[in-house]
Design a protein around this motif. Sequence first.
Motif, short mmCIF file in Angstrom:
data_model
loop_
_atom_site.label_atom_id
_atom_site.label_comp_id
_atom_site.label_asym_id
_atom_site.label_seq_id
_atom_site.Cartn_x
_atom_site.Cartn_y
_atom_site.Cartn_z
N GLU A 77 0.81 -1.22 0.00
CA GLU A 77 0.00 0.00 0.00
C GLU A 77 0.85 1.28 0.00
O GLU A 77 0.62 2.20 -0.79
N ALA A 78 1.83 1.32 0.89
CA ALA A 78 2.65 2.54 0.99
C ALA A 78 3.43 2.80 -0.30
O ALA A 78 3.57 3.94 -0.74
N TYR A 79 3.90 1.74 -0.93
CA TYR A 79 4.64 1.90 -2.17
C TYR A 79 3.75 2.48 -3.26
O TYR A 79 4.15 3.39 -3.99
N ASN A 80 2.51 1.98 -3.33
CA ASN A 80 1.56 2.50 -4.31
C ASN A 80 1.27 3.98 -4.07
O ASN A 80 1.06 4.75 -5.02
N GLN A 81 1.24 4.39 -2.80
CA GLN A 81 1.04 5.81 -2.49
C GLN A 81 2.26 6.63 -2.90
O GLN A 81 2.14 7.75 -3.37
N LEU A 85 0.97 6.42 -9.28
CA LEU A 85 0.31 5.62 -10.32
C LEU A 85 1.16 4.40 -10.62
O LEU A 85 2.38 4.48 -10.63
N GLY A 86 0.47 3.30 -10.89
CA GLY A 86 1.21 2.08 -11.23
C GLY A 86 0.52 1.31 -12.33
O GLY A 86 -0.59 1.67 -12.77
N LEU A 155 -2.18 3.93 -16.58
CA LEU A 155 -1.68 3.78 -15.21
C LEU A 155 -2.77 4.24 -14.25
O LEU A 155 -3.54 5.15 -14.56
N ARG A 156 -2.85 3.60 -13.12
CA ARG A 156 -3.84 4.01 -12.13
C ARG A 156 -3.27 3.82 -10.73
O ARG A 156 -2.38 3.01 -10.51
N GLY A 157 -3.80 4.59 -9.79
CA GLY A 157 -3.26 4.50 -8.44
C GLY A 157 -3.89 5.54 -7.54
O GLY A 157 -4.86 6.20 -7.91
#
Length: 251
Positions: A77-81, A85-86, A155-157
């Motif tokens: 979760e923290a990495y995605n924040q 976007l990923g 990309l989405r995030g």
Amino acid sequence: MDYLPLAKTGKSKILEQPKTDPAFSPTFEKYDVVISNFGWKAAPWPMETRKSFKAYIQNGGGFVSIHAANNSFPEWEAYNQMIGLGGWGDRTEKDGPYVYYDNVGNKVIDTSEGTAGAHGDRHHFPATVQHIDHPITKGMPKVWMTGVDECYAKLRGTAENMTVLATGKDLSENAPTDRQEPVLMTIEYGKGRIFHSALGHDTDSFENVGFIVSFLRGTEWAASGKVTQAIPLDFPTAQQPRQRTFKLKTH
Ligand SMILES: [Zn+2]
């Protein structure tokens, strides 16, 4: 090369991590900035290492995510924040909206359902600067041509505290979208600064002066919050990609 911390001394250390190493536990605080070009299905980091990396960024560390590093760690979760976007890695609407610009320059936050991550064939494509007043993009022409690269799309995030500095338009025959897709972004996470470049598939794309300059400026900004590097005379234009051929070829 998967992981590249630059030491305050100016020396750097390159570590490869093909599979999860339970002992992988760098002292992130020793470095001004951590650069990752990890990729799709990269081995997850041990939990303790994730925690210490999150704390490092929250406390003001710098992080640079290059190209497929935004494919990594979909379940963290923290990495995605941090990356904003990923793509790929089973990312869907559960991970946040699509973010892009339409063809007349409006930013779009799109919560529709769907998978994340796509690209057409590699080609030179135009990057459009959306924020000319940011230190990383200041002085760049409004439109400049990338190297032969993949224009990441869909990309989405979480896209929280994220600024889209530049977008790319895929002009290949099999372009997955007809819109301006984020290619250069900054994200603030706690006191930390993240520079995210979706550019940089391989050597041909690295040799593009737009890639080189945005990478160097973005890394300096992530490390220090400032940019001291001028735009060089051989910066790409809207028509010309402008490459610097590396002497050492990796392929
Ligand atoms: Zn790629």
